[in-house]
Design a protein around this motif. Structure first.
Motif, PDB file in Angstrom:
ATOM      1  N   ALA A   1      -6.494  10.834   2.285  1.00  0.00           N
ATOM      2  CA  ALA A   1      -6.941   9.434   2.319  1.00  0.00           C
ATOM      3  C   ALA A   1      -5.779   8.461   2.456  1.00  0.00           C
ATOM      4  CB  ALA A   1      -7.732   9.127   1.052  1.00  0.00           C
ATOM      5  N   SER A   2      -4.538   8.965   2.515  1.00  0.00           N
ATOM      6  CA  SER A   2      -3.352   8.093   2.500  1.00  0.00           C
ATOM      7  C   SER A   2      -3.383   7.167   1.290  1.00  0.00           C
ATOM      8  CB  SER A   2      -3.253   7.260   3.790  1.00  0.00           C
ATOM      9  OG  SER A   2      -3.201   8.104   4.909  1.00  0.00           O
ATOM     10  N   ASP A   3      -3.900   7.664   0.182  1.00  0.00           N
ATOM     11  CA  ASP A   3      -4.046   6.858  -1.032  1.00  0.00           C
ATOM     12  C   ASP A   3      -2.893   7.185  -1.978  1.00  0.00           C
ATOM     13  OD1 ASP A   3      -4.731   5.650  -3.397  1.00  0.00           O
ATOM     14  OD2 ASP A   3      -6.621   6.726  -3.666  1.00  0.00           O
ATOM     15  N   PRO A   4      -2.019   6.228  -2.263  1.00  0.00           N
ATOM     16  CA  PRO A   4      -0.891   6.543  -3.150  1.00  0.00           C
ATOM     17  C   PRO A   4      -1.321   6.646  -4.616  1.00  0.00           C
ATOM     18  CG  PRO A   4      -0.782   4.249  -2.460  1.00  0.00           C
ATOM     19  CD  PRO A   4      -1.973   4.845  -1.758  1.00  0.00           C
ATOM     20  N   ASN A   5      -2.288   7.513  -4.865  1.00  0.00           N
ATOM     21  CA  ASN A   5      -2.783   7.751  -6.228  1.00  0.00           C
ATOM     22  C   ASN A   5      -1.852   8.797  -6.838  1.00  0.00           C
ATOM     23  OD1 ASN A   5      -4.292   8.305  -8.506  1.00  0.00           O
ATOM     24  ND2 ASN A   5      -6.255   8.233  -7.433  1.00  0.00           N
TER      25      ASN A   5
END
Lengths: 408, 408
Positions: A317-321
């Protein structure tokens, strides 16, 4: 779509003297598909292999181990569409019968043939179709057929995987060419699903097992797609001993080091190609863990990160989580880990320091890196000088689709 | 859609004498959402907890451990929307400040408050909003608010999780009620993401830790959604000691056994509810491994199966690609496993015997079972008398969607 991986061109793949390859369409699982490959090896080659550590190893793996122990290998036969794993005594008999069928055609002993299978588990190997396809495969054999072989061993791979290079050994030019296949059930332990490398270098037979092990250690044993160690992982290294240099008798000699380095480069390309073409992969991720007490604990942490479904979906998701990475570090199984020493970089972005968010970290910086197709995660454990790297891919909708529909 | 799990009804949840619950909307991450819950406990209760084994444990987990060691717990405060994990020293300070804020309102010591947080990792806990929300939560406190609490601790859960039952102890009717939340990052090790149980039974404080551990062992420590052990797992058991029976001083007494059995039943319902409502779950799967040398190796094999992305996607697709289960058995890490003794059932269907396909197995029988929403996988290892069971769910497109979009 494989990540930054394009199909090899036939003209870039160097033939290896003393070795011919033939491919046929045997309709093992589907029609109109290259699914049967033979590799014919001139007398006098040195051959070694490393195989899956899965206790449920496939019938061909068991037969390979036996035949390699007997020595003097002259041929390999590889089928896709059926793994001949979870098939019990009957599967063993069919793997042996496959070797016998090829041996009859080549006028060699069945023990001189190595069999490999990849595909669906727990279904009977269609021996009749393999036997019927072998004459066409043998008739097709030629030194320049590496690309055909790379295509012939594909299952859910979307791109054929083959790499080649040359290296000077004692003034003689030596060729190294290899092929691999992967895509799913990839968390090799000793070797990948299928990897084959050949060189015309002259290598003392006594060195071959060490060479195969070291190549696998530095390449296939550092990649993971989904953490599922296959029943069929096999990696075979062939030295045809045709090149014009003195036989290498130590891997620590200048010639031995030169050959090992060149072969390792090809092995790493082959292994990384499997990750780049991992099922549903959209990103190629290197997970480097530094500051460990031992290389083993670095790998343990790297694999925890590389296997975490939450980390892998965040990359998708290209989510910097990125807290998910810290969580994976924490459950990797290092009992005395001190969380206040943990450091985390995403490429050049410093995300966490002393176990907490870096004061200068801004989410848009993390986001920028996460959107790239190649990303390095760097974790510092702050407890020693060891380091290691594992390569993996993200976890996408397509992984689920591919594996939900694999057999349909 | 949770698998065979419907929302509890408020009237089915028994109040526990000596305990009141209040819930508020504090806009911790999103507005118009119950996200702050307080549990107020009368003086004289016995309280114990078990917590995550993740070395990267969250700040509230560290504070809980300290406060439980000091004893005399009188309140709990639970927020969603932020896990206060990976937040370093600052996170610890904010967890302590949360306790202090509630303690001031209740006129107790900060050490008498247990804090819990769940949500996104590595972001600062919004202390101001929690402090602003606490008065409303305290004002809301009432014995009948168990359902509100179950709703108040939800994150990606789709269904509130609460179960209740009564049991006779020495002729006195005792209530047991519990709530839990889960959904993702679920592979508890000692406890789940969040689980709380209370009873009005009279239990000697010295027994509480053993009781909490045994309940977690038999329930939360046997479920997995994605293998990701959370940083915040917490499971707390409260005995308010209000019931009209003699204090239980041994869990092996008739009264102790009766209480433990009844509480274990509720704990198991709470833990299984987390799996039924696992992120994207469409099936509930019990993995039972029998014939092991030890319970531990049975769990090891069961978790290998329950964590395999390939097995989980096959369940999602109702595809009886059951060789994937055998492969997972093989890589579970039992070095001396004999594959020729492995047996596999899917519900009543005998799939594999002696490590190969059962002669009578027909794929349509496997398919029929795979289509059900509740399935038992039964593996025989053929090497001993131990057995254990782990509960898990399948792996669907929605798991990827939920985790790719979690923070957006």
């Amino acid at each position: 779509m494989a990540v930054n991986l394009s199909a090899p061109r036939a003209e870039d793949l160097r033939p290896v003297a003393g070795l011919r390859i033939g491919v046929a369409e045997a309709a093992i699982r589907k029609v109109n598909r290259k699914d049967l490959t033979v590799v014919l090896i001139d007398a006098g080659a040195s051959v070694a292999g490393v195989f899956t550590q899965n206790r449920f190893c496939a019938a061909p793996v068991q037969v390979c181990r036996e035949h390699l122990a007997a020595g003097d290998i002259r041929a390999m036969v590889i089928n896709t569409g059926n793994a001949n794993a979870g098939t019990g005594e009957d599967g063993l008999a069919r793997a042996r019968a496959t070797c016998a069928a090829l041996a009859r055609q080549l006028n060699i002993a069945p023990q001189q043939v190595l069999p490999f299978s990849t595909g669906v588990i727990m279904e009977p190997l269609p021996l009749d179709r393999i036997e019927a396809g072998l004459p066409a495969a043998v008739a097709d054999a030629a030194p320049g057929h590496w690309l055909r072989a790379a295509e012939g061993i594909m299952t859910t791979d979307t791109v054929a995987k083959a790499f080649s290079r040359s290296v000077k050994i004692d003034g003689a030019e030596v060729s190294i060419t290899g092929i691999s296949k992967g895509a799913g059930m990839i968390r090799p332990n000793m070797a990948t699903m299928l990897g084959f490398m050949a060189t015309d270098a002259k290598v003392a037979p006594a060195l071959m097992q060490q060479l195969a092990r070291e190549l696998a250690e530095g390449s296939f044993n550092r990649v993971t797609v989904d953490g599922d160690t296959s029943t069929n992982d096999s990696f075979v290294v062939i030295a045809t001993n045709k090149a014009a240099h003195a036989t290498i008798t130590s891997l620590d000699s200048p010639a031995g080091r030169a050959l090992r380095e060149a072969m390792l480069e090809v092995a790493r390309q082959l292994a990384q190609a499997i990750v780049r073409d991992g099922e549903g992969a959209t990103k190629f991720i290197a997970v480097r863990v530094e500051g460990g007490k031992t290389g083993e604990e670095c790998r343990q942490v790297a694999y925890a990160i590389a296997h975490s479904p939450l980390v892998k979906t965040a990359f998708f998701a290209s989510d910097p989580n990125l807290g998910r990475i810290l969580a994976a570090v924490g459950y990797a199984g290092i009992a005395d880990l001190d969380q206040t020493k943990i450091d985390l970089h995403l490429d050049e972005v410093h995300v966490a320091v002393k176990g907490g968010r870096h004061p200068a970290y801004r989410e848009e910086d993390g986001q920028r890196v996460m959107k790239k197709s190649e990303i390095t995660v760097r974790v510092g454990l702050g407890r020693g000088d060891a380091a290691d790297t594992v390569w993996t891919c993200d976890f996408s909708h397509d992984y689920v689709s591919i594996n939900a529909d694999y057999r349909s």
